[in-house]
Design a protein around this motif. Structure first.
Motif, PDB file in Angstrom:
ATOM      1  N   ASP A 101       0.819  -1.060  -0.093  1.00 62.48           N
ATOM      2  CA  ASP A 101       0.035  -0.065   0.198  1.00 62.48           C
ATOM      3  C   ASP A 101       0.947   1.087   0.100  1.00 62.48           C
ATOM      4  O   ASP A 101       0.500   2.329  -0.695  1.00 62.48           O
ATOM      5  CB  ASP A 101      -1.020   0.017   1.287  1.00 62.48           C
ATOM      6  N   ILE A 102       2.065   1.349   0.661  1.00 61.19           N
ATOM      7  CA  ILE A 102       3.040   2.408   0.678  1.00 61.19           C
ATOM      8  C   ILE A 102       3.428   2.519  -0.433  1.00 61.19           C
ATOM      9  O   ILE A 102       3.430   3.665  -1.048  1.00 61.19           O
ATOM     10  CB  ILE A 102       4.007   2.278   1.821  1.00 61.19           C
ATOM     11  N   ILE A 103       3.985   1.684  -1.373  1.00 57.22           N
ATOM     12  CA  ILE A 103       4.485   1.654  -2.674  1.00 57.22           C
ATOM     13  C   ILE A 103       3.453   2.251  -3.861  1.00 57.22           C
ATOM     14  O   ILE A 103       3.646   3.005  -4.323  1.00 57.22           O
ATOM     15  CB  ILE A 103       5.013   0.216  -3.000  1.00 57.22           C
ATOM     16  N   ALA A 104       2.319   1.568  -3.386  1.00 57.30           N
ATOM     17  CA  ALA A 104       1.300   2.154  -4.344  1.00 57.30           C
ATOM     18  C   ALA A 104       0.886   3.542  -4.162  1.00 57.30           C
ATOM     19  O   ALA A 104       0.633   4.212  -5.405  1.00 57.30           O
ATOM     20  CB  ALA A 104      -0.073   1.029  -4.253  1.00 57.30           C
ATOM     21  N   ALA A 105       0.853   3.957  -2.948  1.00 57.47           N
ATOM     22  CA  ALA A 105       0.613   5.413  -2.795  1.00 57.47           C
ATOM     23  C   ALA A 105       1.690   6.231  -3.367  1.00 57.47           C
ATOM     24  O   ALA A 105       1.503   7.398  -3.703  1.00 57.47           O
ATOM     25  CB  ALA A 105       0.349   5.583  -1.384  1.00 57.47           C
ATOM     26  N   LEU A 106       2.962   5.836  -3.136  1.00 57.89           N
ATOM     27  CA  LEU A 106       4.137   6.590  -3.641  1.00 57.89           C
ATOM     28  C   LEU A 106       3.793   6.652  -5.419  1.00 57.89           C
ATOM     29  O   LEU A 106       4.098   7.596  -5.767  1.00 57.89           O
ATOM     30  CB  LEU A 106       5.413   5.906  -3.297  1.00 57.89           C
ATOM     31  N   HIS A 107       3.558   5.491  -5.985  1.00 59.38           N
ATOM     32  CA  HIS A 107       3.437   5.287  -7.342  1.00 59.38           C
ATOM     33  C   HIS A 107       2.404   6.210  -7.612  1.00 59.38           C
ATOM     34  O   HIS A 107       2.564   7.009  -8.886  1.00 59.38           O
ATOM     35  CB  HIS A 107       3.267   4.070  -7.765  1.00 59.38           C
ATOM     36  N   LYS A 108       1.138   6.251  -7.207  1.00 60.27           N
ATOM     37  CA  LYS A 108       0.095   6.904  -7.689  1.00 60.27           C
ATOM     38  C   LYS A 108       0.540   8.469  -7.605  1.00 60.27           C
ATOM     39  O   LYS A 108      -0.123   9.389  -8.458  1.00 60.27           O
ATOM     40  CB  LYS A 108      -1.080   6.942  -6.697  1.00 60.27           C
ATOM     41  N   LYS A 166      13.422  10.079  10.044  1.00 66.50           N
ATOM     42  CA  LYS A 166      13.786  10.697   9.325  1.00 66.50           C
ATOM     43  C   LYS A 166      13.111  10.500   7.791  1.00 66.50           C
ATOM     44  O   LYS A 166      12.646  11.149   7.001  1.00 66.50           O
ATOM     45  CB  LYS A 166      15.253  11.006   8.980  1.00 66.50           C
ATOM     46  N   VAL A 167      13.339   9.087   7.306  1.00 63.79           N
ATOM     47  CA  VAL A 167      12.890   8.634   6.267  1.00 63.79           C
ATOM     48  C   VAL A 167      11.396   8.402   6.251  1.00 63.79           C
ATOM     49  O   VAL A 167      10.917   8.490   5.338  1.00 63.79           O
ATOM     50  CB  VAL A 167      13.523   7.273   5.884  1.00 63.79           C
ATOM     51  N   GLU A 168      10.852   8.050   7.291  1.00 72.13           N
ATOM     52  CA  GLU A 168       9.349   7.848   7.699  1.00 72.13           C
ATOM     53  C   GLU A 168       8.780   9.392   7.185  1.00 72.13           C
ATOM     54  O   GLU A 168       7.656   9.422   6.482  1.00 72.13           O
ATOM     55  CB  GLU A 168       8.923   7.544   8.844  1.00 72.13           C
ATOM     56  N   ARG A 169       9.421  10.432   7.513  1.00 70.92           N
ATOM     57  CA  ARG A 169       8.818  11.834   7.007  1.00 70.92           C
ATOM     58  C   ARG A 169       9.034  12.064   5.497  1.00 70.92           C
ATOM     59  O   ARG A 169       8.155  12.400   5.163  1.00 70.92           O
ATOM     60  CB  ARG A 169       9.777  12.641   7.904  1.00 70.92           C
ATOM     61  N   ILE A 170      10.027  11.386   5.037  1.00 68.36           N
ATOM     62  CA  ILE A 170      10.388  11.750   3.710  1.00 68.36           C
ATOM     63  C   ILE A 170       9.210  11.037   2.588  1.00 68.36           C
ATOM     64  O   ILE A 170       8.471  11.657   1.841  1.00 68.36           O
ATOM     65  CB  ILE A 170      11.619  11.422   3.034  1.00 68.36           C
ATOM     66  N   VAL A 171       8.863   9.758   3.288  1.00 68.63           N
ATOM     67  CA  VAL A 171       7.848   9.054   2.535  1.00 68.63           C
ATOM     68  C   VAL A 171       6.416   9.632   2.791  1.00 68.63           C
ATOM     69  O   VAL A 171       5.763   9.657   1.739  1.00 68.63           O
ATOM     70  CB  VAL A 171       7.933   7.450   3.045  1.00 68.63           C
ATOM     71  N   ALA A 172       6.194   9.972   3.863  1.00 74.64           N
ATOM     72  CA  ALA A 172       4.907  10.396   4.231  1.00 74.64           C
ATOM     73  C   ALA A 172       4.550  11.624   3.331  1.00 74.64           C
ATOM     74  O   ALA A 172       3.477  11.749   2.896  1.00 74.64           O
ATOM     75  CB  ALA A 172       4.745  10.798   5.711  1.00 74.64           C
ATOM     76  N   GLU A 173       5.688  12.574   3.282  1.00 72.92           N
ATOM     77  CA  GLU A 173       5.454  13.810   2.584  1.00 72.92           C
ATOM     78  C   GLU A 173       5.220  13.497   1.198  1.00 72.92           C
ATOM     79  O   GLU A 173       4.463  14.369   0.715  1.00 72.92           O
ATOM     80  CB  GLU A 173       6.617  14.732   2.809  1.00 72.92           C
ATOM     81  N   ALA A 174       5.753  12.619   0.589  1.00 73.31           N
ATOM     82  CA  ALA A 174       5.835  12.072  -0.782  1.00 73.31           C
ATOM     83  C   ALA A 174       4.332  11.675  -1.073  1.00 73.31           C
ATOM     84  O   ALA A 174       3.638  11.924  -2.014  1.00 73.31           O
ATOM     85  CB  ALA A 174       6.744  11.082  -1.269  1.00 73.31           C
ATOM     86  N   ILE A 175       3.849  11.067  -0.047  1.00 71.52           N
ATOM     87  CA  ILE A 175       2.363  10.481   0.026  1.00 71.52           C
ATOM     88  C   ILE A 175       1.418  11.418  -0.071  1.00 71.52           C
ATOM     89  O   ILE A 175       0.328  11.711  -0.533  1.00 71.52           O
ATOM     90  CB  ILE A 175       2.183   9.169   0.890  1.00 71.52           C
ATOM     91  N   GLY A 176       1.951  12.522   0.954  1.00 77.27           N
ATOM     92  CA  GLY A 176       0.687  13.634   1.364  1.00 77.27           C
ATOM     93  C   GLY A 176       0.036  13.355   2.615  1.00 77.27           C
ATOM     94  O   GLY A 176      -1.059  13.660   2.711  1.00 77.27           O
ATOM     95  N   GLU A 190       0.828  12.372   7.217  1.00 78.35           N
ATOM     96  CA  GLU A 190       1.674  12.251   8.438  1.00 78.35           C
ATOM     97  C   GLU A 190       2.324  10.973   8.562  1.00 78.35           C
ATOM     98  O   GLU A 190       1.560   9.873   8.272  1.00 78.35           O
ATOM     99  CB  GLU A 190       0.850  12.502   9.556  1.00 78.35           C
ATOM    100  N   PRO A 191       3.498  10.749   9.076  1.00 78.26           N
ATOM    101  CA  PRO A 191       4.106   9.284   9.359  1.00 78.26           C
ATOM    102  C   PRO A 191       3.450   8.474  10.320  1.00 78.26           C
ATOM    103  O   PRO A 191       3.161   7.363   9.985  1.00 78.26           O
ATOM    104  CB  PRO A 191       5.381   9.830   9.981  1.00 78.26           C
ATOM    105  N   ALA A 192       2.516   9.135  11.378  1.00 84.03           N
ATOM    106  CA  ALA A 192       1.804   8.495  11.981  1.00 84.03           C
ATOM    107  C   ALA A 192       0.422   7.661  11.294  1.00 84.03           C
ATOM    108  O   ALA A 192      -0.060   6.902  11.871  1.00 84.03           O
ATOM    109  CB  ALA A 192       1.309   9.256  13.210  1.00 84.03           C
ATOM    110  N   GLN A 193       0.273   8.219  10.386  1.00 82.69           N
ATOM    111  CA  GLN A 193      -0.860   7.726   9.536  1.00 82.69           C
ATOM    112  C   GLN A 193      -0.498   6.401   8.913  1.00 82.69           C
ATOM    113  O   GLN A 193      -1.216   5.410   8.708  1.00 82.69           O
ATOM    114  CB  GLN A 193      -1.338   8.355   8.630  1.00 82.69           C
ATOM    115  N   ILE A 194       0.791   6.375   8.377  1.00 82.43           N
ATOM    116  CA  ILE A 194       1.296   5.304   7.783  1.00 82.43           C
ATOM    117  C   ILE A 194       1.534   4.191   8.781  1.00 82.43           C
ATOM    118  O   ILE A 194       1.400   3.140   8.566  1.00 82.43           O
ATOM    119  CB  ILE A 194       2.469   5.550   6.822  1.00 82.43           C
ATOM    120  N   TRP A 195       2.369   4.552   9.874  1.00 79.43           N
ATOM    121  CA  TRP A 195       3.059   3.642  10.775  1.00 79.43           C
ATOM    122  C   TRP A 195       2.411   4.067  12.118  1.00 79.43           C
ATOM    123  O   TRP A 195       3.332   4.464  13.093  1.00 79.43           O
ATOM    124  CB  TRP A 195       4.418   3.800  10.754  1.00 79.43           C
TER     125      TRP A 195
END
Length: 115
Positions: free
Chosen positions: A14-21, A50-60, A62-67
């Motif tokens: 789901d994380i990868i798919a959200a990034l790809h979208k 730090k990387v959780e923030r990068i991924v979350a910002e790319a998805i749009g 907060e990191p706490a929503q993903i993890w």
């Protein structure tokens, strides 16, 4: 992503798919942020804020929503004090009942063994 269960981390797919979208990839994010091309995949298995923030910002989001399991809710001072006071009150009630019933309290619980 509104279909996620609160308290459950997103599945890595789901994380990868959200990034790809959003037109991103883990590899491209890594390179753009100065990491080796494959290093960001580590965030899928272990905490790396730090990387959780990068991924979350790319998805749009907060990191706490993903993890959510990695971001436990922070208690306020008032909440912590309320818990301490509750525990002290319960302990005081137990001590009072024990005194009324003549139960001697020991700081160490002794266990008798039957041979």
């Amino acid at each position: 992503m509104t279909n996620k269960v609160i308290g459950q981390d997103w599945h890595r797919a789901d994380i990868i798919a959200a990034l790809h979208k959003r037109g991103h990839s883990m590899r491209a994010l890594a390179i753009a942020n100065g990491y080796s091309p494959t290093s960001l995949k580590n965030v899928m298995d272990r905490s790396w804020p730090k990387v959780e923030r990068i991924v979350a910002e790319a998805i749009g989001c907060e990191p706490a929503q993903i993890w959510p399991s990695r971001y436990a809710p922070v208690k306020s001072v008032a909440e912590v004090l309320a818990e301490v006071n509750r525990d002290l009150h319960i302990s005081a009630q137990f001590n009072a009942v024990s005194a009324i019933n003549g139960i001697k309290q020991s700081p160490i619980c002794e266990v008798s063994h039957v041979n």
